[in-house]
Scaffold this active site. Structure first.
Site, short mmCIF file in Angstrom:
data_model
loop_
_atom_site.label_atom_id
_atom_site.label_comp_id
_atom_site.label_asym_id
_atom_site.label_seq_id
_atom_site.Cartn_x
_atom_site.Cartn_y
_atom_site.Cartn_z
N LYS A 85 0.84 -1.18 0.00
CA LYS A 85 0.00 0.00 0.00
C LYS A 85 0.89 1.25 0.00
O LYS A 85 2.03 1.22 0.47
CB LYS A 85 -0.90 0.02 1.24
N ASP A 86 0.33 2.34 -0.53
CA ASP A 86 1.09 3.58 -0.61
C ASP A 86 1.64 3.99 0.75
O ASP A 86 0.98 3.86 1.78
CB ASP A 86 0.19 4.70 -1.13
N ARG A 87 2.86 4.49 0.72
CA ARG A 87 3.46 4.99 1.96
C ARG A 87 2.82 6.32 2.37
O ARG A 87 2.48 6.52 3.54
CB ARG A 87 4.97 5.18 1.78
#
EC number: 5.4.99.27
Length: 346
Positions: A85-87
Site C-alpha cells: 500500500k502507498d506509503r
C-alpha cells in the site's frame, strides 16, 4: 539495452475521455489518500495463522511487516501480506503471522510510529499475495482549479463506462527505474535478490500491457469487442473467446464482460486476428523483454482493459476540495481513476 527512462512516462499513455484541463493536488498529506482492503470471506477464528488488521500512516508496507514479525518473534517468511500500500497514505490492511502452538502476542504494547494493530483474528490459512476482493478508497483532491461541471461530467462518465485499467506509476518504482533495471537483468548486468527480481519482471509485463491498452484507446476500441478479442467476466479472472456478435457487444456495453490485454510470457496467446497482430507488435517492440520473460518461465495471463469503480461518489468541500470515494478490484489503481478526472499537479 534501455539505459534511461525518457521513453517511459505515464503521461504518454492515451486518455479515454481526453486529457483533463482541470487541475488538482493529490496527497498534500497522508490523510488525503485513504485505502481499506476488502476480503470476500470470513476469518475462521481458529488456526495457526494470526491475521492482523493494521493501520499505517506514512510507513512502507515491507518495513511494517518486518517490524511486526520481529515483535511476534517470527521471520518475515512467516508473514503474509496481500499487497503493498502507498506509503504517503492512511491505509488499513491485513497481515498474517504464522504462530503454530504459540499464544497471541500482546499488540497493545507495540510501539511503532504511525502503526497500530486494530484487531487480531486467528485463521487456518496464510494471507496470500493478491488475496483480496478489492480496495475501498477515499481521496481528497485539494486546490481544484477549473470548471466543476466538467469534472462532474467526467465522473458521471466514469460511473457508467469505467476507466482504462492501466498499471499506475507505483508499479514501476521511483522515476520508472524498475523498467531500466529489468533491461539490466535480462542482459546479465545485475543479479538482484528474488524479491527485487520479481518487481522488475512485473514492471516489464505491466508496461507492455499499458502500451497495448493505450493503442486500443487511440484506435477507439478499448471498450468494444474487435476481431480476435479474449473476454473476461466482470468481477472474475475467468476468460473466454467468442465470435464478436451483437450479444458480445451488448454484454460489453452492459459492463458484464471486458476485452482483455496480454500479461505476456511463454505459451500461446488466446488472442487471434486483429488483437494478436497488435500484441505481436508490442512484443516485437520490446523483444529483449519478451525473450527474457519467456526464459524465466512466466506464463501468459490476461488482464481486463477496463476497470469499473464501484459505488463511486463525490462531494465538494469548501471552495476547492473534492472528496472521491469508490472501490476497485484488487490490482487496479486509484491514481488511474483520478487521471481521467483531473490533471494532478506536483
Amino acid at each position: 539495452m534501455i539505459t534511461d527512462t525518457t521513453q517511459f512516462d505515464i503521461k504518454m499513455l492515451a486518455f479515454a475521455y481526453g486529457e483533463p484541463q482541470e487541475t488538482a493536488v493529490l496527497k498534500w498529506s497522508p490523510e488525503d489518500f485513504r485505502v481499506e482492503e476488502q476480503i470476500a470471506y470470513e476469518l475462521s477464528g481458529e488456526g495457526e495463522h494470526l491475521w492482523l488488521w493494521v493501520e499505517k500512516i506514512g510507513q512502507n508496507t515491507d518495513w511494517v511487516m518486518k517490524q511486526l514479525a520481529a515483535f511476534a518473534g517470527v521471520t518475515s517468511r512467516e508473514m503474509g501480506v496481500a499487497g503493498k500500500k502507498d506509503r504517503q497514505a492512511v491505509t488499513y490492511q491485513w497481515m498474517s503471522c504464522h504462530l503454530p502452538g504459540k499464544a497471541d502476542p500482546d499488540f497493545s504494547k507495540l510501539a511503532i510510529p504511525g502503526v497500530k494493530v486494530l484487531k487480531a483474528v486467528r485463521h487456518n490459512r496464510k494471507l496470500q499475495t493478491g488475496g483480496l476482493s478489492g480496495n475501498r478508497f477515499e481521496l481528497r483532491l485539494t486546490e481544484v482549479q477549473g470548471d466543476k461541471d466538467t469534472i462532474e461530467g467526467r465522473l458521471k462518465t466514469i460511473q457508467s463506462q469505467g476507466v482504462p485499467n492501466y498499471f499506475g506509476e507505483q508499479r514501476f518504482g521511483i522515476e520508472m527505474q524498475n523498467l531500466v533495471q529489468v533491461s539490466r537483468l535480462f542482459s546479465g548486468e545485475i543479479r538482484p535478490k528474488r524479491h527485487q527480481k520479481s518487481l522488475y519482471l512485473s514492471a516489464a509485463r505491466s508496461w507492455m500491457f499499458n502500451i497495448e491498452l493505450s493503442e486500443r484507446i487511440r484506435q477507439g476500441n478499448w471498450n468494444l469487442a474487435i476481431e480476435g478479442d479474449v473476454f473476461q467476466l466482470q468481477g472474475s479472472k475467468k476468460c473466454f473467446v467468442n465470435e464478436v456478435d451483437a450479444d458480445i457487444q451488448c454484454r460489453i456495453a452492459e459492463l458484464d464482460i471486458h476485452p482483455t490485454g496480454m500479461m505476456t510470457g511463454r505459451g500461446r496467446s488466446l488472442a487471434t486476428g486483429q488483437v494478436a497482430a497488435l500484441e505481436q507488435k508490442v512484443m516485437a517492440d520490446f523483444s529483449a523483454w519478451q525473450q527474457g520473460l519467456e526464459k524465466v518461465g512466466l506464463n501468459q495471463e490476461r488482464r481486463a482493459l477496463r476497470a469499473l469503480p464501484q459505488d463511486l461518489s463525490w462531494q465538494w468541500q469548501g471552495a476547492s476540495d473534492l472528496v472521491l470515494t469508490f472501490t476497485l478490484p484488487a490490482g487496479s489503481y486509484a491514481t488511474m481513476v483520478v487521471r481521467e478526472v483531473v490533471s494532478v499537479a506536483s
